[in-house]
Design a protein around this motif. Structure first.
Motif, mmCIF file in Angstrom:
data_model
loop_
_atom_site.group_PDB
_atom_site.id
_atom_site.type_symbol
_atom_site.label_atom_id
_atom_site.label_comp_id
_atom_site.label_asym_id
_atom_site.label_seq_id
_atom_site.Cartn_x
_atom_site.Cartn_y
_atom_site.Cartn_z
ATOM 1 N N PHE A 77 7.066 21.339 -25.680
ATOM 2 C CA PHE A 77 7.348 22.080 -24.447
ATOM 3 C C PHE A 77 8.394 21.304 -23.646
ATOM 4 N N GLY A 78 9.611 21.233 -24.182
ATOM 5 C CA GLY A 78 10.684 20.518 -23.504
ATOM 6 C C GLY A 78 11.308 21.347 -22.396
ATOM 7 N N ALA A 79 12.123 20.683 -21.557
ATOM 8 C CA ALA A 79 12.736 21.358 -20.412
ATOM 9 C C ALA A 79 13.641 22.500 -20.866
ATOM 10 N N GLN A 80 14.422 22.267 -21.928
ATOM 11 C CA GLN A 80 15.348 23.304 -22.398
ATOM 12 C C GLN A 80 14.570 24.497 -22.942
ATOM 13 N N GLU A 81 13.500 24.207 -23.744
ATOM 14 C CA GLU A 81 12.704 25.295 -24.311
ATOM 15 C C GLU A 81 12.091 26.150 -23.198
ATOM 16 N N LEU A 82 11.501 25.472 -22.220
ATOM 17 C CA LEU A 82 10.837 26.208 -21.147
ATOM 18 C C LEU A 82 11.835 27.034 -20.330
ATOM 19 N N ALA A 83 13.017 26.476 -20.139
ATOM 20 C CA ALA A 83 14.040 27.215 -19.381
ATOM 21 C C ALA A 83 14.425 28.504 -20.096
ATOM 22 N N GLU A 84 14.289 28.498 -21.444
ATOM 23 C CA GLU A 84 14.637 29.681 -22.237
ATOM 24 C C GLU A 84 13.409 30.517 -22.583
ATOM 25 N N GLY A 85 12.220 30.131 -22.025
ATOM 26 C CA GLY A 85 10.991 30.869 -22.294
ATOM 27 C C GLY A 85 10.507 30.718 -23.726
ATOM 28 N N GLN A 86 10.755 29.546 -24.310
ATOM 29 C CA GLN A 86 10.405 29.340 -25.707
ATOM 30 C C GLN A 86 9.671 28.007 -25.919
ATOM 31 N N ILE A 87 9.178 27.814 -27.165
ATOM 32 C CA ILE A 87 8.507 26.583 -27.589
ATOM 33 C C ILE A 87 9.109 26.186 -28.923
ATOM 34 N N THR A 88 9.301 24.892 -29.128
ATOM 35 C CA THR A 88 9.704 24.406 -30.445
ATOM 36 C C THR A 88 8.461 24.062 -31.250
ATOM 37 N N VAL A 89 8.339 24.654 -32.429
ATOM 38 C CA VAL A 89 7.217 24.372 -33.340
ATOM 39 C C VAL A 89 7.758 23.506 -34.465
ATOM 40 N N ALA A 147 6.927 21.221 -37.849
ATOM 41 C CA ALA A 147 5.962 20.940 -38.908
ATOM 42 C C ALA A 147 5.793 19.437 -39.074
ATOM 43 N N LEU A 148 4.531 18.982 -39.147
ATOM 44 C CA LEU A 148 4.232 17.561 -39.314
ATOM 45 C C LEU A 148 3.682 17.231 -40.697
ATOM 46 N N ARG A 149 3.282 18.239 -41.461
ATOM 47 C CA ARG A 149 2.694 18.002 -42.788
ATOM 48 C C ARG A 149 3.535 18.732 -43.848
ATOM 49 N N ASP A 150 3.131 19.922 -44.268
ATOM 50 C CA ASP A 150 3.918 20.685 -45.237
ATOM 51 C C ASP A 150 5.263 21.052 -44.611
ATOM 52 N N GLY A 151 6.344 20.714 -45.306
ATOM 53 C CA GLY A 151 7.668 20.986 -44.761
ATOM 54 C C GLY A 151 7.958 20.144 -43.543
ATOM 55 N N ALA A 152 7.480 18.908 -43.549
ATOM 56 C CA ALA A 152 7.602 18.020 -42.383
ATOM 57 C C ALA A 152 9.039 17.974 -41.872
ATOM 58 N N GLY A 153 9.160 18.103 -40.571
ATOM 59 C CA GLY A 153 10.457 18.043 -39.920
ATOM 60 C C GLY A 153 11.081 19.399 -39.667
ATOM 61 N N GLN A 154 10.642 20.427 -40.366
ATOM 62 C CA GLN A 154 11.192 21.763 -40.146
ATOM 63 C C GLN A 154 10.779 22.277 -38.775
ATOM 64 N N GLN A 155 11.685 22.951 -38.096
ATOM 65 C CA GLN A 155 11.437 23.425 -36.742
ATOM 66 C C GLN A 155 11.784 24.895 -36.608
ATOM 67 N N SER A 156 11.098 25.532 -35.666
ATOM 68 C CA SER A 156 11.406 26.923 -35.337
ATOM 69 C C SER A 156 11.132 27.126 -33.857
ATOM 70 N N ARG A 157 11.644 28.199 -33.328
ATOM 71 C CA ARG A 157 11.406 28.544 -31.921
ATOM 72 C C ARG A 157 10.487 29.765 -31.855
ATOM 73 N N GLN A 158 9.551 29.747 -30.883
ATOM 74 C CA GLN A 158 8.640 30.870 -30.675
ATOM 75 C C GLN A 158 8.606 31.202 -29.187
ATOM 76 N N PRO A 159 8.382 32.486 -28.855
ATOM 77 C CA PRO A 159 8.365 32.888 -27.437
ATOM 78 C C PRO A 159 7.124 32.343 -26.720
ATOM 79 N N LEU A 160 7.327 31.792 -25.557
ATOM 80 C CA LEU A 160 6.235 31.212 -24.762
ATOM 81 C C LEU A 160 5.254 32.281 -24.295
ATOM 82 N N ALA A 161 5.739 33.446 -23.938
ATOM 83 C CA ALA A 161 4.892 34.458 -23.298
ATOM 84 C C ALA A 161 4.075 35.275 -24.279
ATOM 85 N N ASP A 162 4.344 35.152 -25.577
ATOM 86 C CA ASP A 162 3.658 36.002 -26.553
ATOM 87 C C ASP A 162 3.013 35.150 -27.645
ATOM 88 N N ALA A 163 2.236 34.135 -27.227
ATOM 89 C CA ALA A 163 1.656 33.178 -28.169
ATOM 90 C C ALA A 163 0.727 33.848 -29.178
#
Length: 441
Positions: free
Chosen positions: A397-409, A411-427
């Motif tokens: 939940f970084g400042a940039q993500e929150l400013a855009e209404g998003q979250i960075t997800v 991966a810490l295990r399978d596919g470690a390091g891979q990232q995606s963005r998801q909408p904050l308001a529609d969890a």
């Protein structure tokens, strides 16, 4: 200023804390599942009962009542009377008391199970504690040998569910009271002829409870006990048929056993079938589960006559056995760890976390130490904590993500390091992507 002395747990009464408690929870979950597959329902009784329940039900000359029971006088009431109470040393008597008191058998037999702490004042040692835990199963109102066989098969199913392989089953029949009385007289006559070989415990029990002499652990008395009259030789036709039927059903179910004519169990209320599950992995304290039929206990406690059979399992011993056999018990870990660099973001973060939890996702939130100027910690340190938590994903939940209404997800295990963005308001819409494959749906 002197330091306040620390208060520690009572010897033989242990704290069960993470990560160890996860093993207990896993075991209890397996028990509930197996009990449910046999249609056994949970019952919960008080940990404190009238002493009379145990002196009447277990027998006044049993080790539990004579040496191990925690008993005390309650406070006097306004008439000067006080109850004589005891912490429960075992679970069957209390459950039978509850069944009789509430007339639970009015519409037929009941299959019940319990889990909880028991108390005995004995010297703590490996697998034996002053507060210990038992899981028990009781089938009340069923008098046929099929109930005995089902009870044994229930325990076998539990060993299989737990993955325990190092066990053996021992069986015996204690017959009925008149058969036991004839055997008792023969035992007394036999041991009286060899009094010089009896130890102090055996001499004390010779006329009060000679059957218990057969259960002695004294090596010096083994040859004497091996030559004692066998209870199986005193069984009448009905008792023999009952025992043979139990064995036939076990044989048909693929369960192996051996008959141990010295198996008497430690409590006075048993009759007909008795049994123990024993392991060689825990040293001298090898019994992990034991029980049998007790057709007269309900009436002894004050209920209407009803047959019954049951067993109790020592939780600490079973958990130790799992460890000895190298069984890996899964530990609970969160699906996701919330990384929150700025405490000012918490009002926006928490509704999202609550929505994820409501959708069945296990989320651990990073929290500050609360010390002045400590803040939430750096992004790097929080990501380290996220990885150490065992979580499969970090939710950033970084400042940039929150400013855009998003979250960075991330991966810490399978596919470690891979990232995606998801909408904050529609969890709730993307919550399923965070769940572990074997998590509850």
């Amino acid at each position: 200023m002197s330091k306040t002395p620390s208060i520690q747990a009572i010897k033989g009464m242990n704290d069960i804390l993470p990560p160890t408690s996860a093993r207990w929870q896993w075991l209890e979950d397996q028990v509930r599942c197996v009990m449910g597959s046999f249609a056994y329902r949970n019952a919960r009784t008080p940990i404190m009962e009238q002493v009379q329940l145990y002196t009447r039900g277990l027998g006044e000359v049993t080790d539990i009542v004579e040496k191990e029971m925690y008993s005390f006088q309650d406070r006097q009431d306004k008439h000067g009377d006080a109850d004589h109470l005891a912490l429960r040393p075992e679970g069957t008597a209390g459950l039978v008391r509850a069944v009789a008191e509430h007339n639970l058998l009015y519409d037929g037999g009941k299959r019940l199970f319990y889990m909880g702490p028991m108390f005995r004042r004995e010297r703590p040692q490996r697998g034996r504690y002053r507060q210990f835990h038992q899981i028990g199963a009781e089938a009340l109102g069923f008098g046929g040998p099929e109930a005995d066989a089902e009870m044994i098969l229930l325990a076998v199913a539990l060993w299989r569910a737990l993955g325990i392989k190092n066990w053996r089953l021992e069986l015996n029949s204690l017959g009925q009271p008149d058969e036991r009385r004839a055997h008792r007289e023969a035992l007394i006559a036999y041991f009286e002829q060899h009094q010089e070989q009896l130890d102090e415990d055996a001499r004390r029990r010779l006329h009060s409870n000679p059957l218990r002499i057969l259960d002695t652990k004294n090596p010096a008395m083994q040859a004497l006990v091996d030559g004692a009259p066998k209870l199986l030789d005193y069984l009448g036709a009905a008792s023999q048929q009952h025992f043979a039927a139990v064995q036939a059903m076990l044989r048909a179910s693929g369960v192996e056993w051996r008959i141990n004519p010295r198996l008497v169990r430690g409590l006075d209320y048993y009759n007909l079938t008795v049994f123990e599950f024993i392991t060689d992995s825990l040293g001298a304290q090898g019994t992990i589960c034991g029980g049998g039929r007790y057709d007269y206990l309900v009436e002894q406690i004050g209920g209407k006559p009803a047959p019954a059979v049951g067993w109790a399992m020592g939780v600490e011993r079973v958990l130790e056995l799992l460890q000895e056999e190298g069984m890996a018990v899964p530990e609970p870990v969160p699906d996701a760890y919330a990384v929150i660099p700025d405490a000012a973001a918490l009002p926006a973060v928490m509704p999202c976390l609550q929505a994820l939890r409501a959708a069945g996702v296990a989320v651990q939130m990073h929290a500050s130490s609360g010390q002045a100027d400590a803040g939430m910690g750096s992004m790097k340190s929080q990501l380290k904590r996220a990885d150490a938590s065992g979580a499969r994903f970090a939710l950033i939940f970084g400042a940039q993500e929150l400013a855009e209404g998003q979250i960075t997800v991330k991966a810490l295990r399978d596919g470690a390091g891979q990232q995606s963005r998801q909408p904050l308001a529609d969890a709730a819409a993307w919550a399923a992507t965070l769940k572990s494959p074997d998590s509850a749906q």
